[in-house]
Design a protein around this motif. Structure first.
Motif, mmCIF file in Angstrom:
data_model
loop_
_atom_site.group_PDB
_atom_site.id
_atom_site.type_symbol
_atom_site.label_atom_id
_atom_site.label_comp_id
_atom_site.label_asym_id
_atom_site.label_seq_id
_atom_site.Cartn_x
_atom_site.Cartn_y
_atom_site.Cartn_z
ATOM 1 N N ASP A 7 -26.958 3.897 12.497
ATOM 2 C CA ASP A 7 -26.166 3.359 13.602
ATOM 3 C C ASP A 7 -27.155 2.991 14.692
ATOM 4 O O ASP A 7 -27.654 3.848 15.421
ATOM 5 C CB ASP A 7 -25.151 4.385 14.080
ATOM 6 C CG ASP A 7 -24.191 3.837 15.117
ATOM 7 O OD1 ASP A 7 -24.452 2.749 15.668
ATOM 8 O OD2 ASP A 7 -23.185 4.515 15.394
ATOM 9 N N THR A 9 -27.478 1.837 17.670
ATOM 10 C CA THR A 9 -27.211 1.714 19.098
ATOM 11 C C THR A 9 -27.000 3.100 19.700
ATOM 12 O O THR A 9 -26.797 4.075 18.977
ATOM 13 C CB THR A 9 -25.972 0.821 19.364
ATOM 14 O OG1 THR A 9 -25.828 0.636 20.771
ATOM 15 C CG2 THR A 9 -24.715 1.424 18.781
ATOM 16 N N ILE A 10 -27.055 3.162 21.016
ATOM 17 C CA ILE A 10 -26.787 4.432 21.704
ATOM 18 C C ILE A 10 -25.472 4.373 22.469
ATOM 19 O O ILE A 10 -25.136 5.306 23.189
ATOM 20 C CB ILE A 10 -27.950 4.824 22.645
ATOM 21 C CG1 ILE A 10 -28.218 3.735 23.682
ATOM 22 C CG2 ILE A 10 -29.208 5.134 21.833
ATOM 23 C CD1 ILE A 10 -29.230 4.113 24.746
ATOM 24 N N ARG A 13 -18.713 2.558 19.579
ATOM 25 C CA ARG A 13 -18.248 3.218 18.374
ATOM 26 C C ARG A 13 -18.045 2.285 17.179
ATOM 27 O O ARG A 13 -17.827 2.743 16.066
ATOM 28 C CB ARG A 13 -16.890 3.839 18.667
ATOM 29 C CG ARG A 13 -16.713 5.290 18.737
ATOM 30 C CD ARG A 13 -17.393 6.179 17.728
ATOM 31 N NE ARG A 13 -16.656 6.359 16.495
ATOM 32 C CZ ARG A 13 -17.181 6.278 15.287
ATOM 33 N NH1 ARG A 13 -18.448 6.050 15.110
ATOM 34 N NH2 ARG A 13 -16.457 6.443 14.223
ATOM 35 N N THR A 15 -20.060 0.181 15.477
ATOM 36 C CA THR A 15 -21.053 0.211 14.392
ATOM 37 C C THR A 15 -20.892 1.481 13.558
ATOM 38 O O THR A 15 -21.017 1.438 12.342
ATOM 39 C CB THR A 15 -22.497 0.097 14.918
ATOM 40 O OG1 THR A 15 -22.726 1.095 15.901
ATOM 41 C CG2 THR A 15 -22.771 -1.274 15.487
ATOM 42 N N GLY A 16 -20.596 2.580 14.210
ATOM 43 C CA GLY A 16 -20.345 3.825 13.476
ATOM 44 C C GLY A 16 -19.120 3.715 12.592
ATOM 45 O O GLY A 16 -19.109 4.204 11.455
ATOM 46 N N GLU A 20 -19.038 4.162 8.524
ATOM 47 C CA GLU A 20 -18.158 5.108 7.832
ATOM 48 C C GLU A 20 -17.387 4.414 6.718
ATOM 49 O O GLU A 20 -17.203 4.969 5.632
ATOM 50 C CB GLU A 20 -17.217 5.766 8.830
ATOM 51 C CG GLU A 20 -17.932 6.735 9.759
ATOM 52 C CD GLU A 20 -17.100 7.140 10.969
ATOM 53 O OE1 GLU A 20 -15.902 6.772 11.051
ATOM 54 O OE2 GLU A 20 -17.657 7.837 11.846
ATOM 55 N N MET A 37 -26.003 9.913 7.534
ATOM 56 C CA MET A 37 -25.856 9.128 8.765
ATOM 57 C C MET A 37 -27.010 9.438 9.722
ATOM 58 O O MET A 37 -27.434 10.588 9.845
ATOM 59 C CB MET A 37 -24.543 9.462 9.470
ATOM 60 C CG MET A 37 -23.325 8.976 8.751
ATOM 61 S SD MET A 37 -23.088 7.222 9.043
ATOM 62 C CE MET A 37 -21.448 7.037 8.398
ATOM 63 N N SER A 39 -27.504 8.425 13.643
ATOM 64 C CA SER A 39 -27.017 7.759 14.848
ATOM 65 C C SER A 39 -28.105 7.839 15.910
ATOM 66 O O SER A 39 -28.480 8.936 16.350
ATOM 67 C CB SER A 39 -25.736 8.430 15.344
ATOM 68 O OG SER A 39 -25.333 7.841 16.552
ATOM 69 N N ALA A 41 -27.916 7.352 18.872
ATOM 70 C CA ALA A 41 -27.386 7.966 20.099
ATOM 71 C C ALA A 41 -27.636 9.470 20.147
ATOM 72 O O ALA A 41 -27.588 10.072 21.218
ATOM 73 C CB ALA A 41 -25.891 7.686 20.219
ATOM 74 N N ASP A 42 -27.937 10.067 19.017
ATOM 75 C CA ASP A 42 -28.152 11.517 18.956
ATOM 76 C C ASP A 42 -29.582 11.941 19.283
ATOM 77 O O ASP A 42 -29.915 13.120 19.186
ATOM 78 C CB ASP A 42 -27.797 12.045 17.558
ATOM 79 C CG ASP A 42 -26.327 11.903 17.238
ATOM 80 O OD1 ASP A 42 -25.509 11.789 18.179
ATOM 81 O OD2 ASP A 42 -25.986 11.898 16.032
ATOM 82 N N THR A 77 -25.727 -2.683 13.470
ATOM 83 C CA THR A 77 -26.147 -2.991 14.832
ATOM 84 C C THR A 77 -25.085 -3.796 15.562
ATOM 85 O O THR A 77 -24.465 -4.677 14.972
ATOM 86 C CB THR A 77 -27.474 -3.771 14.850
ATOM 87 O OG1 THR A 77 -27.875 -3.995 16.205
ATOM 88 C CG2 THR A 77 -27.370 -5.091 14.127
#
Length: 187
Positions: A7, A9-10, A13, A15-16, A20, A37, A39, A41-42, A77
């Motif tokens: 995923d 990007t930061i 939702r 793209t996530g 999924e 996954m 992400s 953002a994490d 993205t």
């Protein structure tokens, strides 16, 4: 095979949500694939400036190791201002040129205009070509109108294209197992 679903990007939702859905379709075609996954953002990001990997924080090092340990990738993205997010490009800048070599990659993206699909062709594919990835010929671009208020994909054509992307990706992944990742030339 370990497949990294990125995923890229930061924020947001969509793209996530696409990842999924792709994850579900890949499992339908090959339930034995290990789908993980990632992400962005994490993680706490630092600007890549050419330092050795060991001089970046643990999060940046972990991202690199997760890419290195994967056998294939689904890159998701959003398209912001006619470009991929800086955090995704920064991530690619961290990787050694051989990290993704001859590994299968599929691309999914979303944006606010229909013209932004060209970012995949003009920016993302050249980056992945530099890494010598096995980029599947089909990518899926979604528009904000393809989602409902809960970021669920509501467009059946998008579902059909994601299923096809998953089917082709699984075949590329199987093909890539027979390719040596070694090279006789320089990166």
């Amino acid at each position: 095979m370990k497949i990294l679903l990125v995923d890229g990007t930061i924020i947001g939702r969509k793209t996530g949500a696409i990842l999924e859905q792709v994850q579900t379709y890949i499992k339908d075609f090959n339930p034995d694939m290990e789908l993980v996954m990632l992400s962005l953002a994490d993680y706490e990001h630092q600007f890549v400036d050419g330092r050795p990997l060991g001089e970046y924080n643990k999060d940046m090092q972990e991202i690199v190791h997760r890419f290195e340990n994967a056998d294939g990738y689904i890159i998701a993205t959003p398209i912001f201002q006619g470009s991929i997010p800086g955090v995704l490009k920064n991530t690619f800048d961290m990787l050694h040129p051989r990290t993704m070599r001859y590994k299968p990659v599929s691309i999914v993206a979303n944006g606010g205009t229909y013209q932004h699909h060209l970012v995949i062709e003009n920016q993302l594919k050249p980056i992945l070509d530099y890494f010598r990835c096995l980029v599947t010929p089909n990518y899926v671009y979604t528009h904000t109108s393809h989602f409902d208020d809960t970021n669920t994909i509501i467009n059946e054509d998008v579902h059909d294209r994601l299923r096809e992307l998953a089917r082709v990706f699984v075949q590329y992944a199987e093909m890539s197992q027979n390719l040596s990742k070694e090279t006789i030339d320089n990166p």
